[in-house]
Write an enzyme that holds these catalytic residues in place. Structure first.
Site, PDB file in Angstrom:
ATOM      1  N   HIS A 123       0.811  -1.118  -0.078  1.00 40.02           N
ATOM      2  CA  HIS A 123      -0.162   0.373   0.010  1.00 40.02           C
ATOM      3  C   HIS A 123       1.153   1.454  -0.131  1.00 40.02           C
ATOM      4  O   HIS A 123       0.925   2.049   0.523  1.00 40.02           O
ATOM      5  CB  HIS A 123      -0.559   0.301   1.078  1.00 40.02           C
ATOM      6  CG  HIS A 123      -1.734  -1.128   1.361  1.00 40.02           C
ATOM      7  ND1 HIS A 123      -2.810  -1.600   2.571  1.00 40.02           N
ATOM      8  CD2 HIS A 123      -2.371  -1.573   0.199  1.00 40.02           C
ATOM      9  CE1 HIS A 123      -3.252  -2.612   2.195  1.00 40.02           C
ATOM     10  NE2 HIS A 123      -3.395  -2.534   1.042  1.00 40.02           N
TER      11      HIS A 123
HETATM   12  C1  LIG Z   1      -0.777  -7.755  -4.732  1.00 42.93           C
HETATM   13  C2  LIG Z   1      -1.342  -6.391  -4.841  1.00 42.93           C
HETATM   14  C3  LIG Z   1      -2.412  -6.245  -3.995  1.00 42.93           C
HETATM   15  C4  LIG Z   1      -3.221  -5.538  -3.181  1.00 42.93           C
HETATM   16  N1  LIG Z   1      -4.235  -5.775  -2.588  1.00 42.93           N
HETATM   17  C5  LIG Z   1      -4.959  -5.008  -1.918  1.00 42.93           C
HETATM   18  C6  LIG Z   1      -6.595  -5.097  -1.525  1.00 42.93           C
HETATM   19  O1  LIG Z   1      -7.090  -6.180  -1.744  1.00 42.93           O
HETATM   20  N2  LIG Z   1      -7.140  -3.940  -1.251  1.00 42.93           N
HETATM   21  C7  LIG Z   1      -6.715  -2.494  -1.685  1.00 42.93           C
HETATM   22  O2  LIG Z   1      -7.545  -1.516  -1.059  1.00 42.93           O
HETATM   23  N3  LIG Z   1      -5.558  -2.470  -1.541  1.00 42.93           N
HETATM   24  C8  LIG Z   1      -4.432  -3.326  -2.464  1.00 42.93           C
HETATM   25  N4  LIG Z   1      -3.893  -3.193  -3.184  1.00 42.93           N
HETATM   26  C9  LIG Z   1      -3.413  -1.780  -2.866  1.00 42.93           C
HETATM   27  C10 LIG Z   1      -4.173  -0.843  -4.141  1.00 42.93           C
HETATM   28  O3  LIG Z   1      -4.240  -1.698  -5.459  1.00 42.93           O
HETATM   29  C11 LIG Z   1      -3.447   0.176  -4.733  1.00 42.93           C
HETATM   30  O4  LIG Z   1      -2.866   0.857  -3.887  1.00 42.93           O
HETATM   31  C12 LIG Z   1      -4.049   1.075  -6.289  1.00 42.93           C
HETATM   32  O5  LIG Z   1      -4.255  -0.045  -7.202  1.00 42.93           O
HETATM   33  C13 LIG Z   1      -2.795   2.014  -6.456  1.00 42.93           C
HETATM   34  O6  LIG Z   1      -4.103   2.669  -7.322  1.00 42.93           O
HETATM   35  P1  LIG Z   1      -2.738   3.779  -8.055  1.00 42.93           P
HETATM   36  O7  LIG Z   1      -3.519   4.130  -9.453  1.00 42.93           O
HETATM   37  O8  LIG Z   1      -2.114   4.655  -7.899  1.00 42.93           O
HETATM   38  O9  LIG Z   1      -2.092   2.796  -8.870  1.00 42.93           O
HETATM   39  P2  LIG Z   1      -1.990   1.269  -9.758  1.00 42.93           P
HETATM   40  O10 LIG Z   1      -2.936   1.279  -9.761  1.00 42.93           O
HETATM   41  O11 LIG Z   1      -0.724   0.423  -9.737  1.00 42.93           O
HETATM   42  O12 LIG Z   1      -1.820   2.301 -11.882  1.00 42.93           O
HETATM   43  C14 LIG Z   1      -1.310   2.889 -12.005  1.00 42.93           C
HETATM   44  C15 LIG Z   1      -0.530   2.710 -13.491  1.00 42.93           C
HETATM   45  O13 LIG Z   1       0.291   3.489 -14.167  1.00 42.93           O
HETATM   46  C16 LIG Z   1       1.143   2.693 -15.357  1.00 42.93           C
HETATM   47  N5  LIG Z   1       2.128   3.099 -15.357  1.00 42.93           N
HETATM   48  C17 LIG Z   1       2.940   3.237 -14.757  1.00 42.93           C
HETATM   49  N6  LIG Z   1       4.424   4.642 -15.325  1.00 42.93           N
HETATM   50  C18 LIG Z   1       3.906   4.454 -16.488  1.00 42.93           C
HETATM   51  C19 LIG Z   1       4.130   4.854 -17.803  1.00 42.93           C
HETATM   52  N7  LIG Z   1       5.787   5.441 -17.192  1.00 42.93           N
HETATM   53  N8  LIG Z   1       3.983   5.117 -18.673  1.00 42.93           N
HETATM   54  C20 LIG Z   1       2.686   4.223 -18.902  1.00 42.93           C
HETATM   55  N9  LIG Z   1       2.523   4.000 -18.105  1.00 42.93           N
HETATM   56  C21 LIG Z   1       2.678   4.394 -16.635  1.00 42.93           C
HETATM   57  C22 LIG Z   1       1.083   1.151 -14.364  1.00 42.93           C
HETATM   58  O14 LIG Z   1       1.274   0.105 -15.731  1.00 42.93           O
HETATM   59  C23 LIG Z   1       0.103   1.455 -13.533  1.00 42.93           C
HETATM   60  O15 LIG Z   1      -0.994   0.576 -14.808  1.00 42.93           O
HETATM   61  C24 LIG Z   1      -3.093  -4.164  -3.282  1.00 42.93           C
HETATM   62  C25 LIG Z   1      -1.992  -4.082  -4.308  1.00 42.93           C
HETATM   63  C26 LIG Z   1      -0.839  -5.162  -4.388  1.00 42.93           C
HETATM   64  C27 LIG Z   1       0.248  -4.436  -5.562  1.00 42.93           C
END
Ligand SMILES: Cc1cc2nc3c(=O)[nH]c(=O)nc-3n(C[C@H](O)[C@H](O)[C@H](O)COP(=O)(O)OP(=O)(O)OC[C@H]3O[C@@H](n4cnc5c(N)ncnc54)[C@H](O)[C@@H]3O)c2cc1C
Length: 534
Positions: free
Chosen positions: A473
């Site tokens: 997280h």
């Molecule tokens: C294994 C795992 C289990 C988890 N379990 C839970 C759970 O059960 N419940 C919960 O609430 N949270 C959970 N989390 C955490 C939660 O999923 C994240 O906090 C949330 O998805 C974050 O969202 P975000 O939009 O910040 O980033 P992300 O969803 O990670 O999205 C970032 C996106 O940007 C893309 N990206 C990155 N750099 C670039 C670039 N330079 N160019 C183009 N694209 C790029 C990536 O490929 C990705 O698709 C878990 C996370 C993981 C990894």
């Protein structure tokens, strides 16, 4: 892309936040939106199936970032999963649906994030979700994100809940509702109707994909934000080995997650000038706190042999696994409907506290020490897995070098703060007292981890570095605030620049007392309104 090089909004990253923004902004047919995602499509059936997570971690759908050595964990280097696929981490996560505690958001407000108190964010949480019991003053019943209870029963969950009640911790029917503390079953971003995970992609992008004003470009790795003076005018990206550009008529929205959003800002010359120069990047805009303030949930496990054959170990038998698969497909119940940590407790280390500060899951399976090559169980066992909810330790993300295709450097600094070490220890004692309850008598075998008293600090440290656990997280690396040191203001605009926002988990000023997917989706819903209002 050559037919249309300028869009009103350029969104980088199709993760939890990016999918929400793409879906919401493209509702207006008069604006054009492009969504650039480094990973590929999320059509693999393993992504839809909750238990698929076990196969997705370490696969091509995962960035698998290796952290720097952790000083308090005998230099252990974690391999941190992050989704590299449409849907981002919401396509590979454990699907737990948790908003955190209402006071977490009031604290954001007190820290200078005007407009982010619980009263301010509650309408957005409600707008996101379609809770299986329908809407009320706390829950939403008409949103795109399907949220449900698990449908996997195991007598160990019942033992855990009974132990909690017997020890006076209380039970809550809905930790996302009126009663955020106590013991309960877990809620998931899952749709039983469609037998699949409800990722941000499924909830927000799928219904928008047909719109002619939305273009989704996969396998497109953004390498920097293009600036004209202090105005963001587009991004550069690499696709199929070719460098390309896309222009933003209105705004560039960075949604690359807590590790990669700060990396992308730094690659674009936004950060601490000396650090940027050392990596060979020309500084363009001084913002020293970019990449700082990294926070994550950290914990460990108390593990026991199980005297009854009720744990997931029984599914090593292919016939039993086939039975679970048939149950999933034909009755929409059973092991495969959820990631099976289906009982949770939110507890206070001190009854005088306003909010729970420890989260404990019952996992009906033993895991081997993390340094052990084979993490799969070798016998029936179960564990109580804890997270310290609001750690004081802070880490950081920085550039490895000036190559935009390099992974960022990540220091979590887990347990650097004495208060975190104290809570970590208190969590072990709390877990032990729960398993000691008579509700576990029929199941409790030998304690295998830590397995000794852990009376001395050295013993406890040795155990922690044998069985460390990240909550996955990470937040806080592009911190929102009203002070000059914050990276984005409460409208999520990068401080001192025009036409550039960060919208994802990185903007959280403090880690919330729950899992981070739901709050990230809420942040993006609210950001979409702020952007539209502009
Ligand atoms: C294994 C795992 C289990 C988890 N379990 C839970 C759970 O059960 N419940 C919960 O609430 N949270 C959970 N989390 C955490 C939660 O999923 C994240 O906090 C949330 O998805 C974050 O969202 P975000 O939009 O910040 O980033 P992300 O969803 O990670 O999205 C970032 C996106 O940007 C893309 N990206 C990155 N750099 C670039 C670039 N330079 N160019 C183009 N694209 C790029 C990536 O490929 C990705 O698709 C878990 C996370 C993981 C990894």
């Amino acid at each position: 892309m050559s037919e249309h090089l300028t869009y009103d909004y350029v969104i980088v990253g199709a993760g939890s936040a990016g999918c929400v923004l793409a879906g919401r902004l493209s509702e207006d047919p008069d604006v054009s939106v492009v969504l650039l995602e480094a990973g590929g499509s999320d059509s693999n059936p393993l992504i839809a199936m909750p238990m698929g997570e076990a196969h997705l971690i370490g696969s091509r759908y995962d960035w698998s970032f290796q952290t720097e050595p952790e000083a308090r964990l005998d230099d252990y280097q974690f391999v941190m999963p992050r989704g590299r696929v449409v849907g981002g981490s919401s396509s590979i996560n454990g699907q737990v649906y948790h908003r955190g505690h209402p006071r977490d958001y009031d604290e954001w407000h007190q820290l200078g994030c005007e407009g982010w108190s619980f009263d301010d964010v509650l309408p957005y949480f409600k707008r996101t979700e379609n809770w299986e019991d329908g809407g009320d003053e706390h829950r939403g019943g008409e949103g795109p994100l399907e949220t449900t209870r698990g449908r996997y029963d195991n007598p160990l969950f019942d033992a855990f809940l009974s132990a909690g009640e017997a020890q006076g911790h209380g039970r809550t029917k809905d930790y996302n509702g009126r009663e955020p503390a106590g013991f309960s079953r877990v809620q998931y971003t899952h749709t039983h109707r469609w037998l699949r995970r409800c990722s941000a992609s499924h909830a927000y992008l799928r219904p928008a994909r047909h719109r002619s004003n939305l273009k989704v470009v996969t396998t497109a790795r953004t390498t920097k934000v293009l600036m004209n003076g202090d105005q963001a005018v587009g991004v550069e990206y690499i696709r199929g080995g070719t460098r390309r550009e896309v222009r933003a008529a209105r705004e560039v929205l960075i949604c690359a997650g807590a590790y990669q959003s700060p990396q992308l800002l730094m690659l674009s010359g936004i950060g601490e000038p000396d650090e940027l120069k050392a990596a060979g990047i020309t500084p363009r805009h001084r913002l020293p706190q970019v990449g700082h303030g990294l926070q994550d949930h950290f914990g460990s496990y108390v593990q026991h042999d199980c005297l009854q054959p009720v744990t997931l170990y029984k599914y090593r038998n292919p016939l039993r696994f086939a039975g679970a698969l048939a149950q999933f497909v034909f009755t929409r119940r059973g092991l495969l409907t959820v990631f099976p940590m289906d009982a949770v407790a939110h507890l206070k280390s001190d009854p005088a506290l306003e909010r729970p500060d420890i989260q404990i899951y019952l996992f009906p399976m033993a895991v081997n020490p993390i340094r052990d090559a084979n993490m799969l169980p070798r016998s029936h066992g179960f564990n109580l897995h804890w997270n310290v909810l609001r750690p004081e330790s802070r880490g950081r993300v920085s550039l490895r070098d000036g190559n935009p295709l390099s992974a960022p450097r990540i220091w979590h600094n887990y347990l650097a703060a004495e208060s975190d070490r104290r809570l970590h220890r208190a969590s072990l004692d709390l877990c032990r007292s729960i398993v000691a309850d008579r509700a576990f008598d029929a199941f409790r075998g030998r304690e295998t981890q830590p397995g000794n008293a852990c009376a001395s600090a050295a013993e406890f440290e040795a155990f922690t570095s044998r069985m460390p656990s990240s909550g996955y997280h990470p937040v806080g690396t592009c911190r929102m605030g009203h002070d000059e040191d914050s990276v984005v203001d409460p409208q999520l605009r990068v401080r001192g620049l025009v036409g550039l926002r960060v919208v994802d988990a990185s903007v959280m000023p403090r880690l919330i007392g729950g899992n981070t997917n739901a709050p990230t989706i809420m942040i993006a819903e609210k950001a979409a309104d702020m952007i539209k209002a502009n």
